[in-house]
Design a protein around this motif. Structure first.
Motif, short mmCIF file in Angstrom:
data_model
loop_
_atom_site.label_atom_id
_atom_site.label_comp_id
_atom_site.label_asym_id
_atom_site.label_seq_id
_atom_site.Cartn_x
_atom_site.Cartn_y
_atom_site.Cartn_z
N PHE A 140 42.36 39.46 40.28
CA PHE A 140 43.34 40.07 39.18
C PHE A 140 43.83 41.11 39.71
N ALA A 141 45.10 41.58 39.52
CA ALA A 141 45.97 42.77 40.04
C ALA A 141 46.94 43.28 38.90
N TYR A 142 46.73 44.54 38.81
CA TYR A 142 47.48 45.19 37.65
C TYR A 142 47.98 46.46 38.37
N SER A 143 49.46 46.82 38.12
CA SER A 143 50.09 47.82 38.82
C SER A 143 50.97 48.44 37.67
N SER A 179 53.72 58.97 38.77
CA SER A 179 52.44 58.44 38.92
C SER A 179 52.20 57.13 39.15
N ASN A 180 51.21 56.66 39.62
CA ASN A 180 50.98 55.33 39.92
C ASN A 180 49.45 54.88 39.72
N MET A 181 49.00 53.56 39.02
CA MET A 181 47.74 53.25 39.10
C MET A 181 47.79 51.98 39.64
N THR A 182 46.73 51.47 40.36
CA THR A 182 46.57 49.92 40.60
C THR A 182 45.03 49.30 40.68
N VAL A 183 44.88 48.24 40.04
CA VAL A 183 43.57 47.76 39.68
C VAL A 183 43.43 46.34 40.43
N ASN A 184 42.39 46.19 41.38
CA ASN A 184 42.24 44.89 41.95
C ASN A 184 40.87 44.38 41.84
N TYR A 185 40.86 43.15 41.11
CA TYR A 185 39.42 42.79 40.76
C TYR A 185 39.20 41.28 41.22
N SER A 186 38.29 41.18 41.99
CA SER A 186 37.89 39.61 42.18
C SER A 186 36.45 39.34 41.98
N LEU A 187 36.36 38.11 41.30
CA LEU A 187 35.08 37.61 40.91
C LEU A 187 34.94 36.18 41.35
N SER A 188 33.92 35.97 41.58
CA SER A 188 33.59 34.22 41.96
C SER A 188 32.18 33.93 41.64
N SER A 189 32.02 32.62 41.56
CA SER A 189 30.64 32.02 40.78
C SER A 189 29.82 32.45 42.04
N THR A 190 29.97 32.45 43.23
CA THR A 190 28.80 32.68 44.29
C THR A 190 28.80 34.10 44.88
N GLY A 191 29.69 34.87 44.16
CA GLY A 191 29.36 36.45 44.45
C GLY A 191 29.70 36.98 45.48
N LYS A 192 30.33 35.84 46.44
CA LYS A 192 31.05 36.19 47.82
C LYS A 192 32.43 36.22 47.82
N ASP A 193 33.14 36.69 49.00
CA ASP A 193 34.28 36.58 49.26
C ASP A 193 34.66 34.96 50.01
N LYS A 194 36.10 34.65 49.51
CA LYS A 194 36.39 33.40 50.14
C LYS A 194 36.22 33.20 51.63
N PRO A 195 35.73 32.11 51.92
CA PRO A 195 35.69 31.93 53.53
C PRO A 195 37.10 31.83 54.07
N GLU A 196 37.16 32.08 55.40
CA GLU A 196 38.24 32.35 56.05
C GLU A 196 39.22 31.10 55.80
#
Length: 916
Positions: free
Chosen positions: A816-819, A741-758
């Motif tokens: 954040f990433a957890y495996s 069995s396996n589980m992965t958790v990925n979490y991204s959070l920023s002050s702007t609420g947007k993804d990083k620019p390219e």
């Protein structure tokens, strides 16, 4: 009205004999009086109708307080008095003059002056002049412009002089329209990335300027720059170059020891120019002192360029890099990087001495679909030595180091607009395992497919029912496959071991509705495989082992199979009431049953002796080593089960103004799958395959992705760990035995609420084969130290921004990433992997940016790769410090330099080297 200068006319008198006539005496007296005096005459100018002022006002200066006046030269008509041979002085004006001023515009025709005061503007020929005061002398062909004092006594409204594309902002200026010469005091101008200020500027002509007391900088504030180059004598050719005398670099108004007896600054109008790239100095315990990134940039044309860089170490190690970018608007763009390094460790004769060559080739190409809609060519190449990113002396890329695969693809595709339509693609692929150094390539793969043909469709074109939905296709897959290693890459043996195969397939299928609620499909597939090589297997008595002999020549086999599937969709809703926080839950199930049958093709199998006695005989197929495998020896009679689920809920919205409930996804998917072999004999065969469960969902406003999976085996295992034909529940266990069995958790959070620019993503790391995020740190390419993490610097700087320091929102982001991985395949019942990784970046001030990437492995009980990042925005300069404090890849690097590409060689770059 223009006036003509008066001239002198003298009348000659001839004497005649006098008579005693009174009339004649009086007339003579009058002539004598007149003859002794001066006579003046003036040409009478023909009056012309005045041109209304508003018709002459340019659209750019339509809102004025003082009427604009247009001065023009008009041809005059003489009176009847004959002029002498002297010509009048010709006025210099060759065109219209447009001007305006807020307070007044004064014209002095006697002195030939036009005076404009307060927000004055003057437009003549290609000259545009704005200043506090402007005085135009149209007799001397000159114009003067300067500042004026405001109510506090401070100077305001500095002149702005524009001629063609050149703009100067001095304190005052004197310009001659005829000779094009000028004297400028405290001029300020921009040439490309440079800003120039000079105490006195002499404009010799349109292409040459001489400057005295000049400073050059790329800072935004020319009057108070962070740094500048001070020089007293300058020859300046706009758009081309600046040649100076003794030049001294000044930082924060403090002269530095950095000085040159003369200097040359290129100022080409082109976007890029060729030039030398200065190196950075470094030292290493294993390789000695070094010069890194010494090279030359070739601006070959507007469509492509070339950068050549080299490194040299005193122990003999060296590296070469060739980087080129190319583009053609509306056609294609791409870049090519070729890297080669000759690495020598220690000194010859020492026990730790070693020498090796490593290389890496990267090529990216994309085509604009507008250039040819029916065809496409693309490339994404990353190949080279398996240990390049681990051993390179000019790459610090942990994400690439931990990646085990390098892959490449170059493809060309074309659509033929025939009936039916035909699609063709030609692809070359490459996959390289950096651990085993095994390389798999296809050079090339040809795929040809024809659109579906519906032979039983009616004239109306409708495709309903079992018969009308019957369709067939034709597909061709031709492949030249090569398996080799690093040591044999592109050597003759690599091509001798190539395998060639052709796969022809004709699928025949149909789909229809069954009992209104069920979707059914059935298909039959015919395949024909062609090979150019087969094998002949036998027992070699001399070697005492089974050997395969390669038989060159054409051979083929043919197979067929049938399959069908039946599925439906079931909806279920559980209502809890509108007054509840969770009003309802909706469950969607999509069960399906599939069946596949492939008969035995035993006719393509032969037997061979498996031992020296000849008593043991086994079956084999001469097609076993082919690209597309061999036909099946046993019947395949499989019944499959699949079930997919989605769960969503309706909840009361926190916003009380909204009447409708809010929909949220509980589970994006929850899938179960297994199969049963109908031909299993029930004694020696394991009929049921393990049950595979997988699922995923998104939490916290879709910022957190959670994915999980498990494998459940219904059969028990023996003491050796082998599966046996006994259900686990009958062996004293549970219904299913969880094997993994396996589980992965990925979490991204920023002050702007947007993804990083390219531009802030780890693009080069991803291209090298690493991660796009910075969980393993940012990619450090020692050849490009000017890359900044700050936003575009076109934002307004200075006091206004500093005053908002405490009000500003400082951006930050967290990844954040957890495996977690569990293994129980052989009753080990243990956690195989359990790790957490975190990456965070934040602006502690508007000019300070910090970041950290780290993690912890709970199985190995150790900290994973850790990187600390610091960057300081020094306006025109950038300071950067990266530090990996511990581990096999421990290193640090410090950089400070000018951001401008023109002065990118003015830097100090000091980095530790990784001992590899």
């Amino acid at each position: 009205m223009t006036c003509q200068k008066t001239r002198h006319n003298f009348t000659k008198i001839a004497f005649k004999p006098l008579y005693t006539n009174l009339f004649n005496i009086v007339l003579l007296s009058i002539f004598l009086s007149v003859g002794s005096s001066k006579l003046y005459s003036q040409d009478i100018i023909k009056k012309t109708k005045a041109i209304p002022a508003k018709e002459q006002i340019d659209s750019k200066i339509s809102n004025v307080k003082t009427d604009s006046t247009v001065i023009a030269i008009t041809k005059t008509e003489n009176d009847s008095i004959k002029k002498d041979s002297l010509r009048p002085k010709k006025t210099f004006l060759n065109g219209k003059v447009k001007y305006k001023a807020d307070q007044y515009a004064k014209i002095d025709q006697k002195k030939k002056l036009i005076t404009l005061y307060d927000k004055a503007e003057l437009y003549y020929q290609d000259v545009e002049l704005k200043a506090g005061i402007i005085i135009m002398d149209y007799e001397k062909n000159e114009v003067y412009a300067g500042r004026i004092r405001d109510s506090t006594g401070a100077f305001t409204q500095n002149p702005n002089f524009k001629q063609g594309a050149n703009v100067i902002e001095p304190d005052s200026i004197r310009f001659n329209f005829k000779t094009k010469k000028a004297l400028v005091w405290n001029s300020r101008s921009e040439q490309g990335e440079f800003k120039i200020k000079a105490a006195i500027t002499k404009k010799e002509n349109d292409s040459v300027y001489f400057l005295k007391g000049a400073r050059f900088t790329t800072a935004k504030d020319i009057d108070n720059p962070e740094y500048y180059f001070q020089t007293n004598k300058v020859k300046f050719i706009p758009g081309k170059k600046v040649v100076t005398g003794f030049t001294n670099m000044v930082i924060a108004n403090v002269p530095t020891p950095i000085a040159l007896p003369f200097a040359f600054f290129p100022m080409s109008k082109e976007t890029s120019i060729s030039g030398i790239i200065l190196p950075s100095y470094n030292d290493s315990n294993n390789r000695g002192f070094s010069l890194q990134n010494l090279g030359y940039y070739f601006a070959l044309s507007d469509n492509y360029d070339l950068t050549v860089l080299g490194d040299y170490y005193t122990n003999g190690s060296y590296g070469m890099r060739f980087e080129s970018s190319y583009a053609k608007r509306y056609s294609f763009n791409g870049n090519l990087n070729v890297r080669f390094e000759n690495l020598i460790n220690s000194e010859r004769g020492y026990p730790d001495y070693s020498k090796q060559n490593i290389y890496n080739i990267q090529w990216s190409h994309s085509k604009d679909s507008r250039s040819s809609p029916n065809s496409n060519f693309s490339a994404s190449v990353n190949l080279g030595s398996s240990k390049y990113f681990q051993q390179s002396i000019n790459q610090v890329n942990i994400g690439s180091n931990l990646n085990n695969t390098l892959s490449s693809s170059v493809s060309y595709s074309k659509n033929f607009n025939s009936i039916p339509q035909v699609r063709m693609s030609l692809t070359a692929t490459h996959s390289q395992n950096t651990q085993t150094e095994e390389i798999n390539m296809t050079l090339p793969t040809l795929q040809l497919s024809m659109d579906r043909i519906y032979p039983f469709v009616g004239k109306d074109g409708t495709k309903k029912g079992f018969i009308k939905n019957i369709n067939l296709q034709y597909n061709l897959n031709a492949r030249n496959s090569i398996t080799t290693t690093d040591s044999l890459f592109f050597k003759p043996q690599m091509f001798r071991d190539a395998k060639i195969g052709f796969q022809h397939s004709i699928p025949l299928s149909t789909n229809f509705k069954l009992f209104k609620y069920f979707s059914a499909s059935t298909a039959m597939n015919y395949e024909e495989i062609w090979y150019t090589k087969t094998i002949e297997r036998s027992f070699d008595q001399d070697q005492s082992r089974v050997v395969d002999k390669t038989i060159n020549g054409f051979d083929a086999f043919r197979t067929y199979s049938v399959s069908s599937s039946l599925g439906t969709t079931i909806y279920g809703t559980f209502n809890f009431g509108d007054e509840k926080k969770i009003q309802s839950i909706r469950h969607v199930m999509r069960p399906s049953v599939s069946y596949g049958y492939t008969p035995s093709f035993e006719k393509y199998y032969d037997t061979y002796e498996a031992d020296a006695t000849g008593a043991m005989r086994k079956q084999y197929s001469r097609f076993e080593n082919g690209i597309f495998g061999a036909p099946g020896l046993n019947n395949s009679n499989i019944l499959g089960f699949d079930l997919s689920n989605t769960f969503e809920a309706k909840v009361t919205d926190k916003d009380s103004t909204k009447m409708e409930p809010k929909k949220i996804m509980l589970l994006n998917n929850l899938n179960l799958s297994t199969s049963y072999n109908l031909d299993a004999d029930g004694v020696n065969s394991l009929a049921f395959s393990p049950v595979r469960i997988s699922g995923g969902t998104q939490l916290l406003d879709n910022k957190m992705n959670v994915n999980f999976g498990a494998t459940l085996d219904p059969y028990a295992i023996d003491n050796s760990g082998n599966r046996i034909n006994l259900f686990n529940i009958n062996n004293g266990g549970s219904l299913f035995r969880m094997t993994s069995s396996n589980m992965t958790v990925n979490y991204s959070l920023s002050s702007t609420g947007k993804d990083k620019p390219e531009k802030e993503k780890n693009v080069q790391s991803q291209r090298n084969g690493g991660r796009e995020d910075d969980l393993f740190g940012t990619n450090t390419d020692l050849g490009d130290s000017r890359r900044t993490q700050f936003e575009d610097e076109n934002e307004e700087e200075g006091e206004d921004k500093i005053s908002e320091f405490f009000k500003s929102e400082l951006p930050w982001d967290i990844t954040f990433a957890y495996s977690l991985t569990y293994g129980n395949n052989n009753r080990e019942n243990e956690i195989i992997g359990n790790s957490i990784m975190i990456s965070a970046n934040a602006d502690v001030t508007p000019k300070w940016k910090v970041g950290v990437s780290t993690g912890y492995d709970f199985v190995q009980n150790g900290v994973t790769f850790t990187q600390l990042r610091f960057e300081r925005d020094l306006l025109s300069w950038r300071m950067d410090f990266n530090w990996s404090p511990f581990g096999a890849n421990a290193n640090w690097g410090f950089f400070v330099g000018i951001k401008s590409g023109v002065l990118s060689d003015i830097k100090w770059d000091k980095r530790s080297t990784i001992n590899r």
